[in-house]
Enzyme design. Structure first.
Site, mmCIF file in Angstrom:
data_model
loop_
_atom_site.group_PDB
_atom_site.id
_atom_site.type_symbol
_atom_site.label_atom_id
_atom_site.label_comp_id
_atom_site.label_asym_id
_atom_site.label_seq_id
_atom_site.Cartn_x
_atom_site.Cartn_y
_atom_site.Cartn_z
ATOM 1 N N ASP A 128 82.789 6.345 29.038
ATOM 2 C CA ASP A 128 81.521 6.618 29.713
ATOM 3 C C ASP A 128 81.785 6.901 31.197
ATOM 4 O O ASP A 128 82.399 6.098 31.893
ATOM 5 C CB ASP A 128 80.591 5.407 29.579
ATOM 6 C CG ASP A 128 79.245 5.632 30.242
ATOM 7 O OD1 ASP A 128 78.301 5.992 29.533
ATOM 8 O OD2 ASP A 128 79.148 5.452 31.477
ATOM 9 N N TYR A 165 79.663 9.128 39.617
ATOM 10 C CA TYR A 165 80.816 8.256 39.814
ATOM 11 C C TYR A 165 81.947 8.983 40.545
ATOM 12 O O TYR A 165 82.842 8.333 41.089
ATOM 13 C CB TYR A 165 81.362 7.735 38.478
ATOM 14 C CG TYR A 165 80.380 6.977 37.625
ATOM 15 C CD1 TYR A 165 79.174 6.501 38.139
ATOM 16 C CD2 TYR A 165 80.657 6.727 36.281
ATOM 17 C CE1 TYR A 165 78.277 5.814 37.342
ATOM 18 C CE2 TYR A 165 79.770 6.020 35.485
ATOM 19 C CZ TYR A 165 78.583 5.583 36.004
ATOM 20 O OH TYR A 165 77.701 4.896 35.207
ATOM 21 N N LYS A 179 76.598 12.048 32.820
ATOM 22 C CA LYS A 179 75.196 11.931 33.201
ATOM 23 C C LYS A 179 74.804 12.904 34.315
ATOM 24 O O LYS A 179 75.606 13.194 35.203
ATOM 25 C CB LYS A 179 74.898 10.495 33.666
ATOM 26 C CG LYS A 179 75.373 9.429 32.684
ATOM 27 C CD LYS A 179 75.204 8.031 33.229
ATOM 28 C CE LYS A 179 75.929 7.018 32.368
ATOM 29 N NZ LYS A 179 77.382 6.994 32.632
ATOM 30 N N HIS A 209 70.511 10.145 34.445
ATOM 31 C CA HIS A 209 71.079 8.888 34.918
ATOM 32 C C HIS A 209 70.023 7.849 35.287
ATOM 33 O O HIS A 209 70.252 6.636 35.132
ATOM 34 C CB HIS A 209 71.988 9.150 36.119
ATOM 35 C CG HIS A 209 73.060 8.127 36.293
ATOM 36 N ND1 HIS A 209 74.278 8.403 36.860
ATOM 37 C CD2 HIS A 209 73.103 6.807 35.983
ATOM 38 C CE1 HIS A 209 75.027 7.307 36.881
ATOM 39 N NE2 HIS A 209 74.328 6.326 36.364
#
Length: 267
Positions: free
Chosen positions: A47, A52, A77, A110
């Site tokens: 994931d 990120y 996401k 997200h």
């Protein structure tokens, strides 16, 4: 073994019950090694998210693993602040490129609002994003589509217009913070829950009741917390950058009895 077990998303796609979360793992060696070690340990669900900033390293580790692409389930996401039809398409393309993949297994919105404006009404933007998600899904570039951090009030406007009901809702879920209203709603709508932060970013691991119960089952506190979520019929994506913990987090093939589950429910 848990690493060989799947849930079935409502469209028939299999999603491994246990995955590696990569939130707060920086791009580069740390993200690369975390994914590398997870895949070597038998994980087949990774994931990540554009937010990120580590999609490049995640994708490189997947490619370098030599494992067949179809054997690895990859989630990424749409950033929480990116709302709208065209921008959703653009972000998806950028994630595909960063990951170096031909398709993504699960693509999520997200959050229902930007993280620095939590609570504001982004209904129109979420609807326009979801229209793009449905188009991406129809193109075959993604195997499943869903949402993250959405409450019923955020989901309802999508259900009122959608061609495809969101297939997954990824939410914060752990002992002591169960978001029962969201879970109950999603269960009724056949929306699979993915639990992130199952260890509460480590905050609950020193809790005496958890420590004592883990000792009873001869497991670690982290293993107990992960198993709890699994027994709630949720996908679980614990995050770690330590090889030994990545491996340890897979040792959850035990069962918490009903009475102890009730105790944990009350915490």
């Amino acid at each position: 073994m848990i690493l060989q077990e799947d849930f079935i998303i409502k469209n028939g796609v299999k999603i491994p019950k246990l995955g590696l979360g990569t939130w707060q793992i920086p791009n580069g060696e740390e993200a690369y090694n975390s994914v590398k070690w997870a895949l070597e340990a038998g994980y087949r669900h990774i994931d990540t998210a554009m937010a990120y900033g580590n999609e490049e390293s995640v994708g490189k580790a997947i490619k370098d693993s030599g494992i067949a692409r179809e054997e690895i389930f990859v989630t990424t996401k749409l950033p929480a602040e990116k709302k709208g039809h065209d921008i959703a398409h653009d972000c998806f393309k950028k994630s595909l490129e960063a990951l170096g993949l031909d398709y993504i297994d699960l693509y999520l919105i997200h959050a229902p609002w930007p993280w620095d404006q939590m609570g504001i009404d982004c209904t129109e933007g979420n609807i326009e994003s979801w229209k793009a998600f449905e188009e991406i899904y129809d193109s075959g570039k993604v195997k499943a589509i869903g949402i993250s951090n959405f409450e019923p009030k955020h989901i309802e406007p999508i259900l009122d217009m959608c061609k495809y009901v969101p297939m997954v809702n990824q939410i914060r879920f752990h002992i002591g913070d169960r978001q029962e209203e969201v879970v109950d709603y999603c269960n009724k709508k056949d929306i699979l829950i993915t639990a992130y932060s199952p260890l509460a970013t480590g905050r609950i691991l020193a809790n005496k009741e958890i420590v004592d119960m883990a000792a009873k089952y001869k497991v670690t506190e982290a293993q107990l917390c992960i198993r709890y979520c699994l027994q709630k019929d949720m996908v679980v994506i614990p995050k770690s950058t330590k090889k030994e913990r990545i491996i340890s987090n897979t040792k959850v093939d035990f069962v918490i009895d009903d009475e102890d589950m009730r105790v944990l429910d009350m915490m």
